[in-house]
Design an enzyme around this catalytic site. Sequence first.
Site, PDB file in Angstrom:
ATOM      1  N   ARG A 184       0.833  -1.217   0.000  1.00 53.88           N
ATOM      2  CA  ARG A 184       0.000   0.000   0.000  1.00 53.88           C
ATOM      3  C   ARG A 184       0.865   1.264   0.000  1.00 53.88           C
ATOM      4  O   ARG A 184       0.365   2.362   0.262  1.00 53.88           O
ATOM      5  CB  ARG A 184      -0.938  -0.013   1.218  1.00 53.88           C
ATOM      6  CG  ARG A 184      -2.237   0.778   0.991  1.00 53.88           C
ATOM      7  CD  ARG A 184      -3.213   0.581   2.124  1.00 53.88           C
ATOM      8  NE  ARG A 184      -2.698   1.049   3.396  1.00 53.88           N
ATOM      9  CZ  ARG A 184      -2.802   2.312   3.835  1.00 53.88           C
ATOM     10  NH1 ARG A 184      -3.398   3.222   3.100  1.00 53.88           N
ATOM     11  NH2 ARG A 184      -2.309   2.652   5.007  1.00 53.88           N
ATOM     12  N   LYS A 185       2.142   1.110  -0.304  1.00 47.31           N
ATOM     13  CA  LYS A 185       3.040   2.267  -0.394  1.00 47.31           C
ATOM     14  C   LYS A 185       2.877   2.903  -1.772  1.00 47.31           C
ATOM     15  O   LYS A 185       3.825   3.004  -2.556  1.00 47.31           O
ATOM     16  CB  LYS A 185       4.483   1.839  -0.152  1.00 47.31           C
ATOM     17  CG  LYS A 185       4.744   1.337   1.259  1.00 47.31           C
ATOM     18  CD  LYS A 185       6.183   0.894   1.430  1.00 47.31           C
ATOM     19  CE  LYS A 185       6.437   0.370   2.838  1.00 47.31           C
ATOM     20  NZ  LYS A 185       7.832  -0.110   3.002  1.00 47.31           N
ATOM     21  N   THR A 186       1.656   3.310  -2.054  1.00 50.02           N
ATOM     22  CA  THR A 186       1.321   3.863  -3.360  1.00 50.02           C
ATOM     23  C   THR A 186       1.240   5.388  -3.281  1.00 50.02           C
ATOM     24  O   THR A 186       1.265   5.979  -2.198  1.00 50.02           O
ATOM     25  CB  THR A 186      -0.025   3.302  -3.843  1.00 50.02           C
ATOM     26  OG1 THR A 186      -0.978   3.394  -2.773  1.00 50.02           O
ATOM     27  CG2 THR A 186       0.110   1.842  -4.250  1.00 50.02           C
ATOM     28  N   HIS A 216       6.518  -1.151  -7.497  1.00 54.62           N
ATOM     29  CA  HIS A 216       5.886   0.136  -7.794  1.00 54.62           C
ATOM     30  C   HIS A 216       6.638   1.353  -7.281  1.00 54.62           C
ATOM     31  O   HIS A 216       6.507   2.436  -7.831  1.00 54.62           O
ATOM     32  CB  HIS A 216       4.440   0.165  -7.280  1.00 54.62           C
ATOM     33  CG  HIS A 216       4.275  -0.118  -5.831  1.00 54.62           C
ATOM     34  ND1 HIS A 216       4.217   0.873  -4.888  1.00 54.62           N
ATOM     35  CD2 HIS A 216       4.164  -1.284  -5.162  1.00 54.62           C
ATOM     36  CE1 HIS A 216       4.066   0.315  -3.693  1.00 54.62           C
ATOM     37  NE2 HIS A 216       4.030  -0.995  -3.835  1.00 54.62           N
TER      38      HIS A 216
END
Length: 292
Positions: A138-140, A276
Amino acid sequence: MTNSYEHLLPPSWKAQVAGWFAEDTPSFDYGGYVVGEVHREAFLFGKGKHTAVLAGRPFFTEVFAQLGCEVEWHLQEGESFEPVKHVATVRGKARHILLGERIALNMLARCSGIATKSKRIKDLAVGYGYKGIIAGTRKTTPGFRLVEKYGMIVGGIDPHRHDLSSMIMLKDNHIWSSGSITAAIQQARAVGGFSLLLDVEVGSEAEADEAIEAGADIIMLDNMEGDHLVSVARKLKEKWAGKRKFLFETSGNITESNLQERAINDIDILSTSVVHQSVQHIDFSLKIQKPN
């Protein structure tokens, strides 16, 4: 027939595209004034030096749809291509093509970069004999999460949780603030109910034992590596066999260079931000064709 990945997208996704326009052109479009209303055709080229995966077609198409342009695709979503490749053709008013150009290219570059990296990591893990799940994190990027998670899915990996409401994840700060692993799990279960999985981060075998005893669904063996990771996972699976059902997840400092030693089948889930964060974008260009 396989459904389009576009069918995954929520009803709000087109409004996000409109928001990109509000950010990129908050006032006058001076360049658009120069080229005017003349109709033109533009070629989308996939460039760079290496094989890449195309991802982000629905977002690209919607950018130009909101401008009254038409996009004809020459590649399928998730298809690999060698540069330089004519990927799509855009038709419409010249000023509208140029108005959407940078938004569409930036999105496509990042989404395709994530899909390309995701596929590479997945292929490497499978090549090492790994049968578990490769997942993103979730390190987006705030405001761009939907595109980034979409790229992971197109690349063939698990997108993990999308937001704080998707799954209950208890990390060290939650545990320290509530007093103990058991207390944190009990409080989370009281409000989360039966329908949400509970993922608990632990830093030792003893903490993993406590989390399993308290009823966690997923045990994240954070920053454990090598023989220690294998030893803890095997010991706990033997101890709790037939008593509790749970999955082991490992995360932290996973790279292409150490993937082989982390991709062990005693671990059910490998979650990593390498697919990502700081990923190499794919180079695309959009060139308006000169009239005959």
